[in-house]
Design a protein around this motif. Sequence first.
Motif, mmCIF file in Angstrom:
data_model
loop_
_atom_site.group_PDB
_atom_site.id
_atom_site.type_symbol
_atom_site.label_atom_id
_atom_site.label_comp_id
_atom_site.label_asym_id
_atom_site.label_seq_id
_atom_site.Cartn_x
_atom_site.Cartn_y
_atom_site.Cartn_z
ATOM 1 N N ASP A 1 0.830 -1.205 0.000
ATOM 2 C CA ASP A 1 0.000 0.000 0.000
ATOM 3 C C ASP A 1 0.868 1.260 0.000
ATOM 4 N N VAL A 2 1.933 1.240 0.817
ATOM 5 C CA VAL A 2 2.830 2.394 0.858
ATOM 6 C C VAL A 2 3.525 2.576 -0.492
ATOM 7 N N ALA A 3 3.961 1.472 -1.091
ATOM 8 C CA ALA A 3 4.688 1.537 -2.360
ATOM 9 C C ALA A 3 3.821 2.087 -3.484
ATOM 10 N N THR A 4 2.519 1.785 -3.456
ATOM 11 C CA THR A 4 1.651 2.205 -4.558
ATOM 12 C C THR A 4 0.987 3.550 -4.320
ATOM 13 N N SER A 5 1.088 4.072 -3.102
ATOM 14 C CA SER A 5 0.380 5.320 -2.799
ATOM 15 C C SER A 5 1.277 6.446 -2.305
ATOM 16 N N ALA A 6 2.543 6.143 -2.031
ATOM 17 C CA ALA A 6 3.442 7.163 -1.476
ATOM 18 C C ALA A 6 4.736 7.195 -2.282
ATOM 19 N N SER A 7 5.633 8.060 -1.867
ATOM 20 C CA SER A 7 6.905 8.217 -2.590
ATOM 21 C C SER A 7 7.884 7.103 -2.226
ATOM 22 N N HIS A 8 8.940 6.990 -3.038
ATOM 23 C CA HIS A 8 9.976 5.993 -2.756
ATOM 24 C C HIS A 8 10.637 6.275 -1.399
ATOM 25 N N ALA A 9 10.819 7.552 -1.082
ATOM 26 C CA ALA A 9 11.430 7.898 0.204
ATOM 27 C C ALA A 9 10.551 7.427 1.366
ATOM 28 N N ASP A 10 9.226 7.559 1.220
ATOM 29 C CA ASP A 10 8.317 7.092 2.273
ATOM 30 C C ASP A 10 8.383 5.571 2.410
ATOM 31 N N LEU A 11 8.465 4.874 1.265
ATOM 32 C CA LEU A 11 8.574 3.410 1.311
ATOM 33 C C LEU A 11 9.856 2.984 2.016
ATOM 34 N N ARG A 12 10.961 3.650 1.666
ATOM 35 C CA ARG A 12 12.235 3.321 2.307
ATOM 36 C C ARG A 12 12.154 3.529 3.814
#
Length: 293
Positions: A25-36
Amino acid sequence: MADVNLARAEAQGVDVAEIDRLLTDVATSASHADLRQAVGHYLARLDPDGTEPDPTEQRSLSFAKHTDGTLSFSGTLDAVGGEKFQAAVEAILQASRPAGDTRTRAQQAGDALVQLCDNALASGALPVLRGHKPHIGVLIDHEDLMDTSSAAGTGAGAGRTGFGSIISAAKARWLACDGTVTRIVIGPEGQPLDLGRSQRLVPPHLRRAVEVRDQHCVFAGCDAPTYWCDVHHVVHWVDGGDTSLHNSGLLCERHHTKVHHGFRIERQPDGRWRTYRPDGTEILIGEPFLISA
């Protein structure tokens, strides 16, 4: 998905499938920095009381020298070391934002890193290397250094630096602009016969006078502070220009490079500096709009 992380998740009763769903969900809805950040937070919670790794074991830096003297490098820093590196580069980058700047962010960062090295070398505070303060050394034939004719002025491949780069005579003249020149006489078999006394082209008292007069880099639109700047010979010393206050001007590393690649600065009788492009047109910087309170 590393075995050690799966084992820790199982020991703590973590539902890995649910973690997969949340991170997706984070990967598809937020930025790469947020996913990291989310992945890092999850991994940290798996082993909150684990041993803190030694940051020095996470750091590496390697260099690759190319045949034209350019340098590529790559490396890895721990979180704190990386933050220090970014803070130092960003400080120089944000302090050098001249009017009319069209550089990309990557170009700005590259210039900032070179300026950071310039400042550190000029400070004289770096560790001494075999009895000498660290500096840029270039070995070049006297004839190549002094030859500024249109046909041979560039002098590609004429000089050799301390770390093995091959540079042009034009680059050597640029480095010598605010440097020290030492004469070494070489015999027919390559042996040094005589080591002349080093001559400082810009003595300290002249530099202080130029700093007081110019206050900052004199290239149009730039206000880089004096301690970032070299003292540039307006008429180059190899062309007969004297080392004097009248023939000197402050230029930061980036704009000193520009002037040695076709740009030109000129001081007017009223004390104002003008900057010209290689095609002879003047760089004009408009006054900022003043908004009344």
